[in-house]
Write a protein that holds these residues in place. Structure first.
Motif, PDB file in Angstrom:
ATOM      1  N   HIS A 167      15.223 -25.878  -3.521  1.00  0.00           N
ATOM      2  CA  HIS A 167      16.583 -25.415  -3.801  1.00  0.00           C
ATOM      3  C   HIS A 167      17.596 -26.535  -3.565  1.00  0.00           C
ATOM      4  O   HIS A 167      18.591 -26.645  -4.287  1.00  0.00           O
ATOM      5  CB  HIS A 167      16.905 -24.201  -2.926  1.00  0.00           C
ATOM      6  N   GLU A 170      17.613 -28.751  -6.620  1.00  0.00           N
ATOM      7  CA  GLU A 170      18.377 -28.153  -7.715  1.00  0.00           C
ATOM      8  C   GLU A 170      19.878 -28.238  -7.469  1.00  0.00           C
ATOM      9  O   GLU A 170      20.681 -28.354  -8.397  1.00  0.00           O
ATOM     10  CB  GLU A 170      17.968 -26.689  -7.905  1.00  0.00           C
ATOM     11  N   LEU A 171      20.274 -28.210  -6.194  1.00  0.00           N
ATOM     12  CA  LEU A 171      21.702 -28.291  -5.861  1.00  0.00           C
ATOM     13  C   LEU A 171      22.320 -29.599  -6.354  1.00  0.00           C
ATOM     14  O   LEU A 171      23.515 -29.648  -6.652  1.00  0.00           O
ATOM     15  CB  LEU A 171      21.889 -28.154  -4.347  1.00  0.00           C
ATOM     16  N   ALA A 186      20.558 -23.136 -12.846  1.00  0.00           N
ATOM     17  CA  ALA A 186      19.772 -23.610 -11.702  1.00  0.00           C
ATOM     18  C   ALA A 186      20.681 -24.042 -10.562  1.00  0.00           C
ATOM     19  O   ALA A 186      20.387 -23.795  -9.384  1.00  0.00           O
ATOM     20  CB  ALA A 186      18.872 -24.769 -12.131  1.00  0.00           C
ATOM     21  N   GLU A 189      22.116 -20.872  -8.944  1.00  0.00           N
ATOM     22  CA  GLU A 189      21.069 -20.165  -8.193  1.00  0.00           C
ATOM     23  C   GLU A 189      20.746 -20.884  -6.887  1.00  0.00           C
ATOM     24  O   GLU A 189      20.495 -20.254  -5.858  1.00  0.00           O
ATOM     25  CB  GLU A 189      19.811 -20.025  -9.057  1.00  0.00           C
ATOM     26  N   ALA A 190      20.773 -22.215  -6.927  1.00  0.00           N
ATOM     27  CA  ALA A 190      20.505 -22.994  -5.715  1.00  0.00           C
ATOM     28  C   ALA A 190      21.571 -22.729  -4.660  1.00  0.00           C
ATOM     29  O   ALA A 190      21.263 -22.565  -3.468  1.00  0.00           O
ATOM     30  CB  ALA A 190      20.440 -24.483  -6.043  1.00  0.00           C
ATOM     31  N   THR A 192      23.408 -20.031  -4.320  1.00  0.00           N
ATOM     32  CA  THR A 192      23.230 -18.668  -3.805  1.00  0.00           C
ATOM     33  C   THR A 192      22.103 -18.606  -2.788  1.00  0.00           C
ATOM     34  O   THR A 192      22.251 -18.019  -1.701  1.00  0.00           O
ATOM     35  CB  THR A 192      22.950 -17.698  -4.967  1.00  0.00           C
ATOM     36  N   TRP A 193      20.954 -19.193  -3.120  1.00  0.00           N
ATOM     37  CA  TRP A 193      19.798 -19.143  -2.210  1.00  0.00           C
ATOM     38  C   TRP A 193      20.108 -19.846  -0.905  1.00  0.00           C
ATOM     39  O   TRP A 193      19.823 -19.325   0.193  1.00  0.00           O
ATOM     40  CB  TRP A 193      18.585 -19.786  -2.878  1.00  0.00           C
ATOM     41  N   LEU A 194      20.674 -21.054  -0.983  1.00  0.00           N
ATOM     42  CA  LEU A 194      20.954 -21.827   0.225  1.00  0.00           C
ATOM     43  C   LEU A 194      22.033 -21.170   1.081  1.00  0.00           C
ATOM     44  O   LEU A 194      21.965 -21.196   2.317  1.00  0.00           O
ATOM     45  CB  LEU A 194      21.356 -23.255  -0.151  1.00  0.00           C
ATOM     46  N   TYR A 197      20.323 -18.381   2.991  1.00  0.00           N
ATOM     47  CA  TYR A 197      19.465 -18.914   4.042  1.00  0.00           C
ATOM     48  C   TYR A 197      20.292 -19.419   5.226  1.00  0.00           C
ATOM     49  O   TYR A 197      20.023 -19.083   6.389  1.00  0.00           O
ATOM     50  CB  TYR A 197      18.592 -20.060   3.501  1.00  0.00           C
TER      51      TYR A 197
END
Length: 412
Positions: A167, A170-171, A186, A189-190, A192-194, A197
């Motif tokens: 991730h 991708e950031l 991408a 989405e990176a 959002t995921w990070l 977390y």
């Protein structure tokens, strides 16, 4: 009427393939080039180094700029909150807090730890490859080393690091001068995921503080009510990215360049003390970050042209580092080069937060190379990660072969 300057197209495949040839053409054509809509491009060292410190230029962009660059999505709000894209007073406050976790003094104390990590990673890579086998500098060293170190500083547990890495890669797309439409999803989405977390980590540290960056930021937030949770989370995400991207590219560049310049590698192995100036030369020779942008808050004049407020200035760091008006034989790799006034870490109040960390890790890798019982040789074609903003690699296959240490002259 004055002739219009030439145009720099950051999406031209020629820029990715060989930016330095393109930069030479820009410098020869003049001090100012046209860029994308609303952008002007600067390529000479004298101008770039001066403008990096010019207070008429800022790093805080209007919302429509991010919308144009990355498209609608969470990456826009992320970019508006991080220290990189803030001006005073918000930038001053955030930088003061974060600098505590990236200070030169702390970096010096990290040197033994980093050297141990380099030795561990290379030992493991050689064991996996076996005698005469091939290892990948990017996968086996350039990526895991800075990720391990920055995770330690921030407070990301060992067990989570493998999940976080893809991730973070991708950031990187969110920081391009322009994100192609096919890559925008991408990047969003990176983010959002990070965010999710890091937000969970923040909750954990709020209950059980530790000696890490997240705990330091939480303590600062308690003393500064205006420091909201969203800003804290996004800046932890940014610092994780900033703590590895530049260094990953620096280590990759160093290996790639040395494979192409065996006499320079022999010189390093003959004179290990050159690891210090060598890091600066690799930063100059193939800058990990090729360009940075500034928002024009007040009109500036460049080569008799007025760049109006509201425009974007793209400062080509990679071009400035190859300007023959500032560097002798700039296309020549010379690990003894001194002085070396490269601009790879930017300048002014936005000088790279991770600069000292990148230098510590770069020196550790070069010292390992200088003392290693085996000499790296190319074991296949290198593969770049296409990007205009970053000089990044996907793969650098090498073979480590025992070899005598030839003594060489000090010339490159």
């Amino acid at each position: 009427m004055r002739e219009l300057p030439v145009k720099f197209d950051s999406r031209d495949p020629a820029v990715v393939a060989d930016p330095y040839r393109v930069y030479a053409g820009l410098r020869a054509a003049g001090r100012l080039a046209r860029g994308a809509a609303g952008q002007w491009v600067v390529s000479h060292h004298q101008d770039v180094s001066r403008l990096l410190k010019d207070r008429r230029l800022g790093h805080e962009y209007p919302p429509e700029y991010h919308e144009f660059s990355t498209g609608a999505g969470p990456a826009n709000e992320f970019l508006k909150r991080i220290v990189l894209d803030q001006d005073a007073p918000a930038h001053t406050f955030l930088r003061e807090i974060m600098q505590r976790s990236f200070s030169p003094g702390l970096m010096r104390r990290l040197e033994d730890y980093v050297a141990t990590q380099v030795d561990r990673l290379m030992t493991e890579a050689q064991e996996r490859a076996g005698a005469g086998g091939v290892l990948d500098v990017v996968a086996d060293l350039a990526f895991p080393l800075p990720v391990t170190v920055v995770c330690e500083l921030i407070g990301i547990p060992d067990v989570d690091r493998a999940a976080v890495r893809p991730h973070a890669v991708e950031l990187a797309k969110a920081f391009a001068l322009y994100v192609p439409p096919e890559e925008r999803a991408a990047a969003h989405e990176a983010v959002t995921w990070l965010r999710d977390y890091v937000s969970a980590l923040v909750d954990e540290r709020a209950m059980r503080p530790a000696d890490d960056l997240i705990s330091n930021l939480l303590a600062a937030r308690a003393a500064r009510p205006g420091f909201d949770r969203e800003t804290l989370v996004d800046n932890v995400v940014f610092l994780f990215f900033a703590g590895f991207e530049t260094t990953t590219n620096l280590i990759s560049t160093a290996f790639s360049a040395l494979l192409q310049h065996p006499r320079q590698l022999a010189l390093l192995r003959d004179r290990p003390e050159l690891a210090v100036p060598a890091v600066e030369e690799f930063l100059r020779y193939d800058a990990p970050i090729q360009a940075t942008a500034r928002y024009v808050r007040e009109a500036v004049e460049i080569d008799g042209r007025t760049v109006r407020a509201g425009r974007i200035l793209v400062l080509l760091l990679g071009s400035a580092n190859h300007d023959p008006a500032r560097f002798t034989d700039p296309e020549q790799l010379d690990i003894t080069r001194a002085p070396n006034p490269h601009v790879s870490f930017g300048g002014g109040v936005h000088h790279c937060l991770g600069a000292a960390l990148a230098q510590v890790e770069g020196r550790a890798v070069l010292r390992w190379l200088a003392h290693a019982p085996a000499t790296p040789t190319a074991a296949g074609a290198v593969e770049r990660r296409p990007s205009v903003t970053f000089r990044a690699y996907r793969s650098i296959p090498v073979r480590l072969e025992p070899a005598a240490r030839p003594r060489v002259a000090s010339s490159p």
